[in-house]
Motif scaffolding. Structure first.
Motif, PDB file in Angstrom:
ATOM      1  N   SER A  84       0.855  -1.185   0.000  1.00  0.00           N
ATOM      2  CA  SER A  84       0.000   0.000   0.000  1.00  0.00           C
ATOM      3  C   SER A  84       0.888   1.231   0.000  1.00  0.00           C
ATOM      4  O   SER A  84       2.000   1.206   0.498  1.00  0.00           O
ATOM      5  N   LYS A 129     -15.875  -4.077  -1.611  1.00  0.00           N
ATOM      6  CA  LYS A 129     -15.578  -3.494  -2.921  1.00  0.00           C
ATOM      7  C   LYS A 129     -15.528  -1.966  -2.839  1.00  0.00           C
ATOM      8  O   LYS A 129     -14.655  -1.331  -3.449  1.00  0.00           O
ATOM      9  N   TYR A 189     -12.151  -0.968  -1.116  1.00  0.00           N
ATOM     10  CA  TYR A 189     -10.958  -1.110  -1.951  1.00  0.00           C
ATOM     11  C   TYR A 189     -10.944  -0.154  -3.133  1.00  0.00           C
ATOM     12  O   TYR A 189      -9.886   0.244  -3.602  1.00  0.00           O
ATOM     13  N   SER A 190     -12.107   0.236  -3.607  1.00  0.00           N
ATOM     14  CA  SER A 190     -12.136   1.222  -4.684  1.00  0.00           C
ATOM     15  C   SER A 190     -11.623   2.566  -4.175  1.00  0.00           C
ATOM     16  O   SER A 190     -11.048   3.354  -4.931  1.00  0.00           O
ATOM     17  N   PHE A 202      -7.647   2.112  -3.819  1.00  0.00           N
ATOM     18  CA  PHE A 202      -6.925   2.011  -5.093  1.00  0.00           C
ATOM     19  C   PHE A 202      -7.747   2.618  -6.216  1.00  0.00           C
ATOM     20  O   PHE A 202      -8.218   1.913  -7.112  1.00  0.00           O
ATOM     21  N   ASP A 214      -8.899  -1.184 -10.738  1.00  0.00           N
ATOM     22  CA  ASP A 214     -10.174  -1.853 -10.470  1.00  0.00           C
ATOM     23  C   ASP A 214      -9.938  -2.888  -9.375  1.00  0.00           C
ATOM     24  O   ASP A 214      -9.330  -3.941  -9.610  1.00  0.00           O
ATOM     25  N   ALA A 215     -10.423  -2.594  -8.176  1.00  0.00           N
ATOM     26  CA  ALA A 215     -10.164  -3.445  -7.016  1.00  0.00           C
ATOM     27  C   ALA A 215     -11.268  -4.460  -6.753  1.00  0.00           C
ATOM     28  O   ALA A 215     -11.177  -5.243  -5.813  1.00  0.00           O
ATOM     29  N   TYR A 228     -10.224  -8.334  -6.582  1.00  0.00           N
ATOM     30  CA  TYR A 228      -9.407  -8.640  -5.413  1.00  0.00           C
ATOM     31  C   TYR A 228     -10.256  -8.566  -4.145  1.00  0.00           C
ATOM     32  O   TYR A 228     -10.132  -9.416  -3.255  1.00  0.00           O
ATOM     33  N   ALA A 229     -11.122  -7.570  -4.061  1.00  0.00           N
ATOM     34  CA  ALA A 229     -12.002  -7.433  -2.896  1.00  0.00           C
ATOM     35  C   ALA A 229     -12.906  -8.659  -2.763  1.00  0.00           C
ATOM     36  O   ALA A 229     -13.183  -9.117  -1.651  1.00  0.00           O
ATOM     37  N   MET A 232      -5.953  -4.130  -9.599  1.00  0.00           N
ATOM     38  CA  MET A 232      -6.174  -3.211  -8.481  1.00  0.00           C
ATOM     39  C   MET A 232      -5.113  -2.112  -8.441  1.00  0.00           C
ATOM     40  O   MET A 232      -5.419  -0.957  -8.178  1.00  0.00           O
TER      41      MET A 232
END
Length: 230
Positions: free
Chosen positions: A7, A89, A92-93, A96, A100-101, A104-105, A171
């Motif tokens: 991160s 989601k 994580y958006s 990042f 497009d997270a 992964y989320a 992501m």
């Protein structure tokens, strides 16, 4: 790192928790006020019900006081008592925005949702968080294996590893990896899968995974990034 992307900034435990626990189905302000008395009564009841806290204290690396603070925040932000996949989601958006997270989320949510009922309870949340923030290397590796084992059959296939790796690249976004070619995730996976699949049977067991990770300095270094991924 192999296991997790780093991160861009370090976050304290409190900041991480605040990001993880908002509930996507938030209440309107009027409803919030209306239910505040009920919430207080419920929290009061929880504070005076030591059995559940004692059990979680024994199962995690959090103190009783930390668990009380976590629970209060969890219930205040998510009165239903559970976090759903859309929440992950959304979080994580925000972390990042350059990529497009969502995929992964999705995988991360499934790793937290240990009983696979489509929602993450406070117990699920705290157990996973305890491992990610304060667990031993062995515990973190077990958790990482569970993340990569998408269908939870006890093995990691090359396809599963590739799905996770693609999700991480998506992501992180083009800004982070501007010169990466489309085949980069696959090349990455080929190298690591070859290292891990010791008996060349096409799948990686948890023993192979842990053995390889513990004997590979690059992978072990990436273990230090666990605390930043959430």
């Amino acid at each position: 790192g192999f296991i997790y992307p780093q991160s861009s900034n370090k976050r304290g435990l409190k900041a991480q928790l605040r990001k993880l626990i908002p509930c996507s189905g938030g209440r309107r302000a009027s409803a919030r006020t209306q239910n505040s008395v009920e919430d207080e009564l419920e929290l009061s009841a929880v504070r005076h019900r030591p059995e559940g806290l004692e059990q979680l204290e024994a199962q995690t690396r959090f103190t009783r006081k930390e668990l009380q603070v976590l629970y209060r925040g969890f219930k205040n932000e998510c009165p239903s008592g559970v976090v759903n996949e859309d929440t992950f989601k959304d979080i994580y958006s925000q972390f990042f925005p350059q990529g497009d997270a969502s995929t992964y989320a999705h995988f991360l949510f499934n790793a937290f949702d240990t009983d696979h009922n489509g929602s993450v309870s406070f117990e699920d949340f705290v157990m996973g968080l305890s491992i990610l923030l304060r667990g031993s290397v062995q515990e973190k590796l077990n958790w990482a294996f569970n993340l990569y084992d998408i269908n939870k059959d006890g093995y990691i296939t090359k396809e599963e590893m590739l799905d996770i790796m693609k999700a991480i690249y998506d992501m992180m976004g083009k800004c982070t990896y501007p010169i990466l070619k489309e085949e980069a995730p696959r090349q990455h996976v080929e190298i690591f899968f070859q290292k891990m699949d010791k008996n060349k049977d096409g799948v990686v067991t948890i023993d192979e995974f842990i053995d390889c990770c513990q004997n590979d300095e690059n992978i072990m270094r990436s273990m230090q990034l666990f605390e930043n991924v959430i």
